[in-house]
Scaffold this motif. Structure first.
Motif, PDB file in Angstrom:
ATOM      1  N   UNK A  46      30.088  36.039  37.638  1.00  0.00           N
ATOM      2  CA  UNK A  46      31.227  35.431  38.648  1.00  0.00           C
ATOM      3  C   UNK A  46      31.491  36.695  37.968  1.00  0.00           C
ATOM      4  N   UNK A  47      32.140  37.264  37.913  1.00  0.00           N
ATOM      5  CA  UNK A  47      33.220  38.148  37.104  1.00  0.00           C
ATOM      6  C   UNK A  47      32.975  39.625  38.045  1.00  0.00           C
ATOM      7  N   UNK A  71      39.325  31.596  42.416  1.00  0.00           N
ATOM      8  CA  UNK A  71      37.346  31.685  42.583  1.00  0.00           C
ATOM      9  C   UNK A  71      37.844  32.962  42.462  1.00  0.00           C
ATOM     10  N   UNK A  72      38.427  34.209  42.825  1.00  0.00           N
ATOM     11  CA  UNK A  72      38.106  35.225  42.254  1.00  0.00           C
ATOM     12  C   UNK A  72      38.897  35.885  40.686  1.00  0.00           C
ATOM     13  N   UNK A  73      37.802  36.282  40.313  1.00  0.00           N
ATOM     14  CA  UNK A  73      37.875  36.808  39.419  1.00  0.00           C
ATOM     15  C   UNK A  73      37.804  38.252  38.532  1.00  0.00           C
ATOM     16  N   UNK A  74      37.856  39.352  40.124  1.00  0.00           N
ATOM     17  CA  UNK A  74      38.085  40.616  39.501  1.00  0.00           C
ATOM     18  C   UNK A  74      39.736  41.204  39.577  1.00  0.00           C
ATOM     19  N   UNK A  75      39.327  42.380  38.788  1.00  0.00           N
ATOM     20  CA  UNK A  75      40.751  42.824  38.934  1.00  0.00           C
ATOM     21  C   UNK A  75      41.126  43.714  40.323  1.00  0.00           C
ATOM     22  N   UNK A  76      42.308  43.272  39.928  1.00  0.00           N
ATOM     23  CA  UNK A  76      43.100  44.300  41.225  1.00  0.00           C
ATOM     24  C   UNK A  76      43.383  45.712  41.733  1.00  0.00           C
ATOM     25  N   UNK A 146      26.540  44.864  42.010  1.00  0.00           N
ATOM     26  CA  UNK A 146      27.213  44.385  40.679  1.00  0.00           C
ATOM     27  C   UNK A 146      28.251  45.769  40.562  1.00  0.00           C
ATOM     28  N   UNK A 147      29.339  45.029  39.874  1.00  0.00           N
ATOM     29  CA  UNK A 147      30.567  46.056  39.679  1.00  0.00           C
ATOM     30  C   UNK A 147      30.732  46.088  38.140  1.00  0.00           C
ATOM     31  N   UNK A 148      29.082  45.537  37.533  1.00  0.00           N
ATOM     32  CA  UNK A 148      28.843  46.010  35.737  1.00  0.00           C
ATOM     33  C   UNK A 148      28.590  47.379  35.988  1.00  0.00           C
ATOM     34  N   UNK A 149      27.807  48.197  37.229  1.00  0.00           N
ATOM     35  CA  UNK A 149      27.886  49.315  36.789  1.00  0.00           C
ATOM     36  C   UNK A 149      29.053  50.153  37.073  1.00  0.00           C
ATOM     37  N   UNK A 150      30.448  49.792  37.765  1.00  0.00           N
ATOM     38  CA  UNK A 150      31.140  50.303  37.616  1.00  0.00           C
ATOM     39  C   UNK A 150      32.323  50.552  36.897  1.00  0.00           C
ATOM     40  N   UNK A 151      32.217  49.229  35.346  1.00  0.00           N
ATOM     41  CA  UNK A 151      32.470  49.289  34.127  1.00  0.00           C
ATOM     42  C   UNK A 151      31.970  50.387  33.810  1.00  0.00           C
ATOM     43  N   UNK A 152      30.152  50.271  34.009  1.00  0.00           N
ATOM     44  CA  UNK A 152      29.359  50.785  32.819  1.00  0.00           C
ATOM     45  C   UNK A 152      30.185  52.882  33.549  1.00  0.00           C
ATOM     46  N   UNK A 153      30.005  53.117  34.485  1.00  0.00           N
ATOM     47  CA  UNK A 153      30.469  54.697  34.451  1.00  0.00           C
ATOM     48  C   UNK A 153      31.450  54.847  33.725  1.00  0.00           C
ATOM     49  N   UNK A 154      32.420  53.859  34.495  1.00  0.00           N
ATOM     50  CA  UNK A 154      33.812  54.297  33.932  1.00  0.00           C
ATOM     51  C   UNK A 154      33.940  54.522  32.494  1.00  0.00           C
ATOM     52  N   UNK A 178      39.251  48.896  29.952  1.00  0.00           N
ATOM     53  CA  UNK A 178      39.538  47.474  29.678  1.00  0.00           C
ATOM     54  C   UNK A 178      40.571  46.913  30.418  1.00  0.00           C
ATOM     55  N   UNK A 179      40.882  47.499  31.619  1.00  0.00           N
ATOM     56  CA  UNK A 179      41.204  46.205  32.839  1.00  0.00           C
ATOM     57  C   UNK A 179      40.501  45.512  33.773  1.00  0.00           C
ATOM     58  N   UNK A 180      39.689  46.215  33.688  1.00  0.00           N
ATOM     59  CA  UNK A 180      38.187  45.677  34.502  1.00  0.00           C
ATOM     60  C   UNK A 180      37.623  44.620  33.985  1.00  0.00           C
ATOM     61  N   UNK A 181      37.233  45.048  32.555  1.00  0.00           N
ATOM     62  CA  UNK A 181      36.964  44.687  31.364  1.00  0.00           C
ATOM     63  C   UNK A 181      37.018  43.309  29.961  1.00  0.00           C
ATOM     64  N   UNK A 182      37.920  43.743  29.791  1.00  0.00           N
ATOM     65  CA  UNK A 182      38.499  43.681  28.467  1.00  0.00           C
ATOM     66  C   UNK A 182      37.767  43.956  27.337  1.00  0.00           C
ATOM     67  N   UNK A 183      36.773  43.996  26.978  1.00  0.00           N
ATOM     68  CA  UNK A 183      36.031  44.226  25.750  1.00  0.00           C
ATOM     69  C   UNK A 183      36.311  45.725  25.248  1.00  0.00           C
TER      70      UNK A 183
END
Lengths: 446, 575
Positions: A46-47, A71-76, A146-154, A178-183
């Motif tokens: 969902x994130x 219902x919306x968990x994406x970073x601003x 999936x925005x996982x790809x974007x997180x990965x790229x960043x 960090x902003x988008x997925x914290x870990x």
């Protein structure tokens, strides 16, 4: 199939990028496929789900705060990017954006490889990028948008910049990650270590390492700046639905991780305790790994990325793709793995098991939650064992290197005849010939 | 002489309270439906006034027509208006040719409490606290869990759907609580009868006080509607209703559908309740066959607009001394009709609505709402939904189209979306402003996902599924004016309900908590242990002799072992 031609093609890095791009764009042209992939819980949580992002942008564009309902968990940052820069409603545009993002990841990986092996002739660059671009996990995550790809790229851009001593850029990208997925916060210490290395092959020898404090200050500045940007978009209402959900695991939608079923079944009065246990479990490895692998911060990053890809609260297969891609930059570690075939086959096994058992429970409604839980257990255990294997392989490699140095030193003394036939031969081969092997003693490091 | 005048003096205040300020009216309405069924509606209305503005305006004694157990909690919590409705069974819009039951205030499926609370600064409690205490008090009264199990179950966005009957909504707060899982049963009838002044002993209520008979009927609805007196409107009203649908021909083609009060209730027309100011039995003649229909004894006939159709209504006044109905029977029959023949087609209800789930998966689905306007004019309406927090709708994927045509976004004028706040117990409410073109069906599709519930959040018997509240279609363009030309709008039915919906929810294994904790923790411990071992233990090297070599053994030979360790001693520390 012409094996030699394929081998040759893989050697050429721009060609790999082109083929990867074309393959993605061609597959994006099959909406039936991408629509199915978008709904897969293994690829997007969902994130990171594109459907959720679309919903959030839709609500935001109509003047309502998407964070006011839970219902919306994406970073601003995502909200702003896909509202103002690339309108999400256009399928063609988003296909290009996600393709470009994967290419950027592959490019970052090649940069990491180059800084790690400055003397290499570039023959492996194609392989490094191909291992990422044609990894099915990467490809499917990209097609699922999936925005996982974007997180990965960043995150990869952050690591690549850190590896080539571009401190400001590295910390800028890390702040976004960090902003988008914290870990990714967990890799801040090794990234700082990487930036503070006394010397790097590619950098000029006159480089003066920046102090830890100033690096931390730079990172904090970027981080606060992004927080401020988020604040202008949605006040502070985004905190609870983004970082709050990552830390408190309030959304229990099934994913490939170990958390969702645990906290579905958890007794309410133990929930806070086990939340603490699970989060601290991620945190606890940072210090020991940074200390033990202090001579190779990039390897410390690899191990830490592996740990949080497996044990984060909302993992997806795309996170494993990031780890596998990074692993491609460490061929010497891969050659020291104890059970790579086992890891690979279990990954194959879970990639069949996960969709099958998911559909039994959540599509046809004939199975129950234990089915999918069993599949995620297999996946999680396999990923965990693979991380341990990589860590051991790295340490084993370290022993081999030290022994190699030691032997070279002894060779110079006249009473010993040459044991090692020069530096050109790979140490693995020599060790095998001699019947030497690295072992782990039961004694602790003194 | 002296004694009688004394009696008058003593009883005067009671008479004043009971007679001059309160009045009681009762009626029984019979409405034959085209599919051989009969809608039976009992209505009991009491008007009462507050004589002074003091707080004790409601009679606290039992010598009045008003039930203190109902009105006192409402007064103490400063309730302005309140409706409680229970519905059991399914109203068949296609076979009854009606959009809903005769009584317009009955809600959707299950139980429902809704009302307006007056804001009052003198009150110490907040409006939601007062709402909770009043719903719990009524729940106790009706032997039904009417109160919210969690604060978040209260719906506060339905004020425009259920506007106040008297005055406007300034200083008023609307609350609605929907209990779709609730089922109307005998336990709810006894308290209902005890609220009536006639207590089910005399008057029309004595026909109702037979649970064995009335609970064998199909569709049933029971409810009360209370309008409390206020400073501007000193007269209050409380009304109780009970409606049921009787199958006149339980086995098709085997009997005639003629009926009488006695065949319906196994009783003759009862004695009139002495305090009743009016006591009326009505018969609404059906749309078809009405000229063949005959009632005996004959009653007064008048014409009335019911749901956009002009209907003949036969009325018998039980207070009429000349007819003397009590103890007799009222018979209704169709001339020249033997056994009832089930019709092949039915006249269409003015507006019908249905809600189903299509593309149904265990974790996802799509609500498909079909609204048919059979009238000759286009209508404006609002369609409203209440979902529990775990139903997550995808607003960006909502589509509207006329059946058989392409998507038409102009039909959906506006959407008001109040999302829930998971994981707290809360509700999502949606109001769709729609245009219903004449003689067409519009289809509204809303994709949704079922969020995963914790195992403690499931209801008992979770595999059965969870009921969702009925959807409400509110018509915005009704004409109360009898002189209006537009027939379809001459109706008092403001709201049309869908049936409630049973959704299955994906369930966890309820016997697994310990196993899951143990197994997941084991994987974590294995990982931690291996990592800890790898990071803290010393690494060294040994020489393992070749298999074809002279020395055999477990791999660690005498010679190599110490060499490996000794020579590595310095090295391993550096690693």
């Amino acid at each position: 199939m012409d094996w030699d031609r394929l081998k040759k093609a893989v050697r050429s890095y721009p060609e790999v990028l082109q083929v990867g791009t074309l393959l993605r764009l061609a597959l994006f042209g099959v909406p039936a496929l991408t629509n199915v992939l978008q709904r897969r819980p293994e690829l997007s949580t969902p994130l990171t789900s594109f459907r959720s992002l679309k919903e959030g942008v839709y609500i935001y564009e109509r003047g309502t705060n998407p964070y006011s309902g839970g219902v919306f968990y994406h970073s601003p940052l995502y909200l702003a990017f896909f509202t103002y820069i690339f309108p999400i409603s256009s399928n063609v545009l988003s296909a290009f954006v996600f393709t470009l993002i994967d290419v950027a990841s592959a490019w970052a990986l090649v940069r990491i490889w180059k800084t790690r092996n400055p003397t290499s002739d570039g023959s492996r660059e194609g392989l490094v990028s191909a291992l990422y671009l044609f990894n099915p996990y990467t490809l499917l995550s990209c097609l699922a948008r999936s925005t996982t790809s974007v997180d990965n790229a960043v995150l990869l851009l952050a690591i690549a910049s850190a590896a080539s001593d571009q401190a400001t850029i590295a910390l800028f990208f890390l702040a976004i990650a960090v902003h988008s997925s914290l870990y990714p916060l967990l890799v801040l210490p090794p990234i700082i270590m990487l930036l503070r290395r006394p010397s790097n092959g590619s950098s000029s020898p006159s480089k003066v390492p920046t102090s830890t404090l100033s690096l931390l200050f730079t990172f904090t500045t970027f981080f606060v700046a992004f927080t401020g940007l988020n604040w202008t978009l949605a006040g502070f209402s985004w905190l609870r639905p983004t970082w709050g959900v990552i830390t408190n695991v309030t959304d229990l939608t099934p994913n490939v991780g170990m958390w969702w079923y645990f906290f579905t079944e958890m007794f309410e009065h133990f929930r806070t305790f086990f939340l603490g246990v699970f989060q601290i479990h991620n945190l606890i490895y940072v210090a020991p790994i940074c200390m033990r692998l202090s001579d190779d911060p990039l390897f410390a990053i690899l191990v830490l990325v592996g740990i949080f890809s497996t044990w984060k609260s909302y993992p997806a297969l795309g996170d494993m793709a990031l780890w596998a891609g990074l692993l491609g930059c460490f061929p010497e570690v891969v050659s020291n793995l104890r059970h790579p075939l086992f890891t690979l086959t279990v990954h194959l096994y879970t990639s069949i098991l996960l969709p099958l058992l998911h559909s039994l429970w959540l599509l046809t409604g004939t199975g129950n939650a234990n089915f999918f839980y069993a599949a995620t257990m297999v996946y999680g255990l396999n990923a965990s064992l693979a991380i341990v294997d990589v860590l051991s392989a790295g340490l084993r490699l370290g022993v081999k290197r030290s022994v190699g140095d030691w032997l070279r030193e002894r060779k110079r003394t006249p009473d010993i005849k040459g044991d090692v036939n020069g530096e050109t031969e790979s140490p693995d081969k020599v060790w095998e010939e001699k019947g030497w092997s690295v072992i782990q003693f039961t004694r602790q490091v003194s | 002489m002296l004694l009688s005048s004394l009696r008058i003096i003593i009883l005067a205040p009671i008479y004043a309270a009971a007679v001059s300020s309160s009045s009681f009216h009762e009626s029984l309405t019979l409405h034959p439906l085209p599919d051989g069924k009969l809608s039976v509606l009992f209505e009991f209305t009491t008007y009462f006034t507050s004589e002074s503005s003091s707080s004790s305006s409601i009679a606290q004694s039992h010598h009045s027509l008003t039930p203190p157990s109902l009105l006192l909690p409402l007064e103490q919590n400063n309730v302005s208006e309140l409706t409680v409705s229970f519905v059991a069974g399914r109203w068949d819009q296609s076979r009854s040719s009606e959009s809903g039951p005769l009584h317009h205030e009955s809600g959707g499926g299950g139980g429902e409490v809704r009302g307006w609370l007056r804001e009052d600064e003198e009150m110490r409690k907040t409006s939601s606290e007062r709402w909770n205490s009043v719903t719990h008090a009524l729940g106790g009264l009706f032997c039904a869990g009417l109160g919210p199990s969690d604060e978040g179950e209260n719906v506060r966005t339905f004020g425009e759907i259920y506007p106040p009957v008297i005055g406007d909504d300034t200083n008023l707060t609307h609350f609605l609580l929907s209990h779709p899982h609730h089922h109307l049963c005998t336990e709810n009838l006894t308290p209902f009868l005890s609220l009536l002044p006639s207590k089910g002993l005399s008057g029309l209520s004595s026909l109702l006080a037979q649970p064995g008979i009335i609970f064998s009927w199909g569709f049933k609805t029971e409810g009360i509607e209370v309008i409390m007196p206020s400073s501007s409107q000193p007269q209050g009203r409380w009304k109780g209703w009970w409606e049921g649908v009787v199958d006149l021909v339980p086995e098709r083609g085997t009997a005639s559908r003629e009926f009488s009060i006695e065949t319906l209730s196994k009783k003759h027309v009862p004695r009139v309740f002495p305090e009743a100011e009016s006591s009326v039995i009505r018969l609404i003649k059906p749309k078809v066959d009405s000229d063949r229909m005959e009632a005996e004894p004959a009653g007064r006939v008048e014409e009335k607009w019911v749901d956009g159709v002009k209907r003949e209504v036969v009325e018998w006044d039980m207070l009429d001394e000349t007819t003397q109905l009590s103890g007799k029977d009222i018979k209704v029959r169709w001339n020249d009709e033997g056994d009832f023949k089930y019709p092949r087609t039915f006249a269409k209800a003015p507006i019908t609505i249905s809600r189903t789930v299509v593309d149904s998966l265990a974790s996802d689905g799509t609500f498909q709402i079909k609204i048919t306007n059979n009238g000759a004019v286009s209508r404006d309406a609002v369609y409203s939904e209440i979902w529990p927090w775990w139903a997550k709708g995808w607003m960006s994927e909502i589509k509207v189209h006329i059946e058989g045509r392409k998507d038409d976004p102009t039909l959906l004028r506006d959407v008001e979306y109040h999302p829930s706040t998971p994981p707290k117990v809360s509700t999502t409410t949606l109001h769709f402003s729609l245009t219903l073109p004449q003689r067409s069906t519009i289809v509204l599709t809303i994709p949704f996902t079922k969020l995963t519930l914790k195992y403690t959040e499931h209801r008992p018997d979770a595999e059965r599924g969870v009921e969702l509240s009925s959807g409400v279609l509110t018509l915005l363009d009704l004409e109360q004016n009898q002189g209006s030309d537009d027939e379809a709008r001459r109706s008092e039915r403001k709201r049309i309900y869908t049936n409630r919906l049973l959704l299955d929810v994906p369930t966890p294994d309820f016997s697994m908590p310990y196993n899951v904790i143990i197994m997941s923790s084991t994987v974590m411990a294995v990982f931690f242990g291996l990592m800890q071992g790898g990071l803290t233990r010393r690494w060294g090297w040994v020489e393992v002799p070749k298999e074809d070599g002279t020395e055999s053994g477990n791999g660690l030979t005498k010679d190599t072992m110490p060499v490996g360790i000794n020579e590595k001693e310095a090295l391993s520390d550096a690693i």
